[in-house]
Design a protein around this motif. Structure first.
Motif, PDB file in Angstrom:
ATOM      1  N   GLU A  73    -118.240  56.907 -50.994  1.00 24.70           N
ATOM      2  CA  GLU A  73    -119.436  57.740 -51.258  1.00 24.70           C
ATOM      3  C   GLU A  73    -120.020  58.301 -49.959  1.00 24.70           C
ATOM      4  O   GLU A  73    -120.070  59.503 -49.771  1.00 24.70           O
ATOM      5  N   MET A  74    -120.476  57.395 -49.088  1.00 27.32           N
ATOM      6  CA  MET A  74    -120.952  57.803 -47.764  1.00 27.32           C
ATOM      7  C   MET A  74    -120.653  56.649 -46.828  1.00 27.32           C
ATOM      8  O   MET A  74    -120.989  55.503 -47.136  1.00 27.32           O
ATOM      9  N   ASP A  75    -120.015  56.927 -45.701  1.00 29.01           N
ATOM     10  CA  ASP A  75    -119.652  55.817 -44.812  1.00 29.01           C
ATOM     11  C   ASP A  75    -120.871  55.315 -44.023  1.00 29.01           C
ATOM     12  O   ASP A  75    -121.949  55.923 -44.047  1.00 29.01           O
ATOM     13  N   GLY A  76    -120.676  54.191 -43.365  1.00 29.92           N
ATOM     14  CA  GLY A  76    -121.776  53.550 -42.672  1.00 29.92           C
ATOM     15  C   GLY A  76    -122.292  54.334 -41.483  1.00 29.92           C
ATOM     16  O   GLY A  76    -123.457  54.209 -41.112  1.00 29.92           O
ATOM     17  N   LEU A  77    -121.451  55.153 -40.894  1.00 37.27           N
ATOM     18  CA  LEU A  77    -121.889  55.953 -39.753  1.00 37.27           C
ATOM     19  C   LEU A  77    -122.876  57.027 -40.206  1.00 37.27           C
ATOM     20  O   LEU A  77    -123.942  57.210 -39.602  1.00 37.27           O
ATOM     21  N   GLU A  78    -122.529  57.721 -41.273  1.00 37.15           N
ATOM     22  CA  GLU A  78    -123.421  58.764 -41.792  1.00 37.15           C
ATOM     23  C   GLU A  78    -124.717  58.153 -42.318  1.00 37.15           C
ATOM     24  O   GLU A  78    -125.814  58.690 -42.098  1.00 37.15           O
ATOM     25  N   ALA A  79    -124.598  57.015 -42.995  1.00 40.20           N
ATOM     26  CA  ALA A  79    -125.797  56.338 -43.512  1.00 40.20           C
ATOM     27  C   ALA A  79    -126.710  55.930 -42.354  1.00 40.20           C
ATOM     28  O   ALA A  79    -127.931  56.107 -42.419  1.00 40.20           O
ATOM     29  N   THR A  80    -126.120  55.414 -41.283  1.00 34.19           N
ATOM     30  CA  THR A  80    -126.908  55.020 -40.113  1.00 34.19           C
ATOM     31  C   THR A  80    -127.607  56.239 -39.500  1.00 34.19           C
ATOM     32  O   THR A  80    -128.798  56.194 -39.176  1.00 34.19           O
ATOM     33  N   ARG A  81    -126.868  57.334 -39.381  1.00 31.51           N
ATOM     34  CA  ARG A  81    -127.442  58.579 -38.858  1.00 31.51           C
ATOM     35  C   ARG A  81    -128.675  58.981 -39.653  1.00 31.51           C
ATOM     36  O   ARG A  81    -129.713  59.329 -39.092  1.00 31.51           O
ATOM     37  N   ARG A  82    -128.544  58.937 -40.973  1.00 31.20           N
ATOM     38  CA  ARG A  82    -129.656  59.379 -41.827  1.00 31.20           C
ATOM     39  C   ARG A  82    -130.846  58.435 -41.750  1.00 31.20           C
ATOM     40  O   ARG A  82    -131.994  58.870 -41.729  1.00 31.20           O
ATOM     41  N   LEU A  83    -130.566  57.124 -41.701  1.00 30.91           N
ATOM     42  CA  LEU A  83    -131.664  56.157 -41.620  1.00 30.91           C
ATOM     43  C   LEU A  83    -132.402  56.286 -40.289  1.00 30.91           C
ATOM     44  O   LEU A  83    -133.621  56.141 -40.231  1.00 30.91           O
ATOM     45  N   LYS A  84    -131.655  56.570 -39.223  1.00 28.69           N
ATOM     46  CA  LYS A  84    -132.286  56.706 -37.906  1.00 28.69           C
ATOM     47  C   LYS A  84    -133.011  58.042 -37.749  1.00 28.69           C
ATOM     48  O   LYS A  84    -133.854  58.194 -36.869  1.00 28.69           O
ATOM     49  N   ALA A  85    -132.684  59.009 -38.616  1.00 32.46           N
ATOM     50  CA  ALA A  85    -133.371  60.306 -38.577  1.00 32.46           C
ATOM     51  C   ALA A  85    -134.622  60.300 -39.455  1.00 32.46           C
ATOM     52  O   ALA A  85    -135.422  61.233 -39.403  1.00 32.46           O
ATOM     53  N   ASP A  86    -134.795  59.253 -40.256  1.00 30.32           N
ATOM     54  CA  ASP A  86    -135.926  59.159 -41.180  1.00 30.32           C
ATOM     55  C   ASP A  86    -137.014  58.305 -40.536  1.00 30.32           C
ATOM     56  O   ASP A  86    -136.795  57.132 -40.253  1.00 30.32           O
ATOM     57  N   PRO A  87    -138.192  58.884 -40.303  1.00 29.31           N
ATOM     58  CA  PRO A  87    -139.261  58.125 -39.623  1.00 29.31           C
ATOM     59  C   PRO A  87    -139.659  56.846 -40.353  1.00 29.31           C
ATOM     60  O   PRO A  87    -140.163  55.911 -39.725  1.00 29.31           O
ATOM     61  N   ARG A  88    -139.402  56.786 -41.657  1.00 25.14           N
ATOM     62  CA  ARG A  88    -139.764  55.571 -42.410  1.00 25.14           C
ATOM     63  C   ARG A  88    -138.840  54.403 -42.078  1.00 25.14           C
ATOM     64  O   ARG A  88    -139.209  53.241 -42.240  1.00 25.14           O
ATOM     65  N   THR A  89    -137.618  54.713 -41.653  1.00 28.74           N
ATOM     66  CA  THR A  89    -136.617  53.654 -41.469  1.00 28.74           C
ATOM     67  C   THR A  89    -136.037  53.597 -40.049  1.00 28.74           C
ATOM     68  O   THR A  89    -135.261  52.690 -39.746  1.00 28.74           O
ATOM     69  N   ALA A  90    -136.442  54.551 -39.203  1.00 32.12           N
ATOM     70  CA  ALA A  90    -135.813  54.692 -37.887  1.00 32.12           C
ATOM     71  C   ALA A  90    -135.919  53.447 -37.019  1.00 32.12           C
ATOM     72  O   ALA A  90    -135.023  53.161 -36.212  1.00 32.12           O
ATOM     73  N   SER A  91    -137.000  52.679 -37.181  1.00 35.31           N
ATOM     74  CA  SER A  91    -137.209  51.543 -36.279  1.00 35.31           C
ATOM     75  C   SER A  91    -136.540  50.256 -36.788  1.00 35.31           C
ATOM     76  O   SER A  91    -136.558  49.237 -36.094  1.00 35.31           O
ATOM     77  N   ILE A  92    -135.947  50.291 -37.956  1.00 36.70           N
ATOM     78  CA  ILE A  92    -135.294  49.084 -38.494  1.00 36.70           C
ATOM     79  C   ILE A  92    -133.940  48.904 -37.799  1.00 36.70           C
ATOM     80  O   ILE A  92    -133.122  49.822 -37.780  1.00 36.70           O
TER      81      ILE A  92
END
Ligand code: MN
Length: 138
Positions: A73-92
């Motif tokens: 569906e979506m690999d971990g690299l792309e998922a990480t990119r998106r989470l780090k680009a989202d201010p709600r989740t970037a610091s996790i």
């Protein structure tokens, strides 16, 4: 509160109830991770692809994320990119996990924004030490 009958595992300990989002598509790996994390008093929430991780992370706001790299569906690299680009989740903190010890994997994980990288099969002592240091500093 009664004293727990369960002996605490030796070694690195965590405050109770650390919430871990695990993105892992392999049922065997997920099962081992689940028992290891539970043995340290952590709560694991499992998703089996990167898209589900991206969708659920802002809702659950976990303390830390363990992200398999190879997923449907979506690999971990792309998922990480998106989470780090989202201010709600970037610091996790995100720890990427990959089965492949290919050269360049580490760079690709860090480039995607992962805070750390471990290759599988996992050394759990190493994983727990890494998690403990990230939870302390985070
Ligand atoms: Mn996988």
């Amino acid at each position: 509160m009664p004293v727990s009958a369960k002996p605490r595992p030796k070694g690195i300990s965590f405050r109770p109830g650390v919430r871990v989002l695990v993105a892992e598509d392999h049922p065997g790996n997920a099962s081992v991770l689940s028992s290891m994390l539970q043995s340290r008093g952590m709560e694991m929430h499992l998703v089996t692809n990167g898209l589900a991780a991206v969708q659920q992370c802002p809702l659950m706001l976990p303390d830390i994320i363990l992200m398999d790299v190879q997923m449907p569906e979506m690999d971990g690299l792309e998922a990480t990119r998106r989470l780090k680009a989202d201010p709600r989740t970037a610091s996790i903190p995100v720890i990427c996990l990959t089965a492949y010890a290919m050269s360049g994997d580490r760079e690709r994980c860090l480039e995607a924004g992962a805070d750390a990288y471990l290759s599988k099969p996992l050394n759990f002592r190493e994983l727990f030490e890494l998690m403990a240091s990230m939870l302390k500093s985070g």
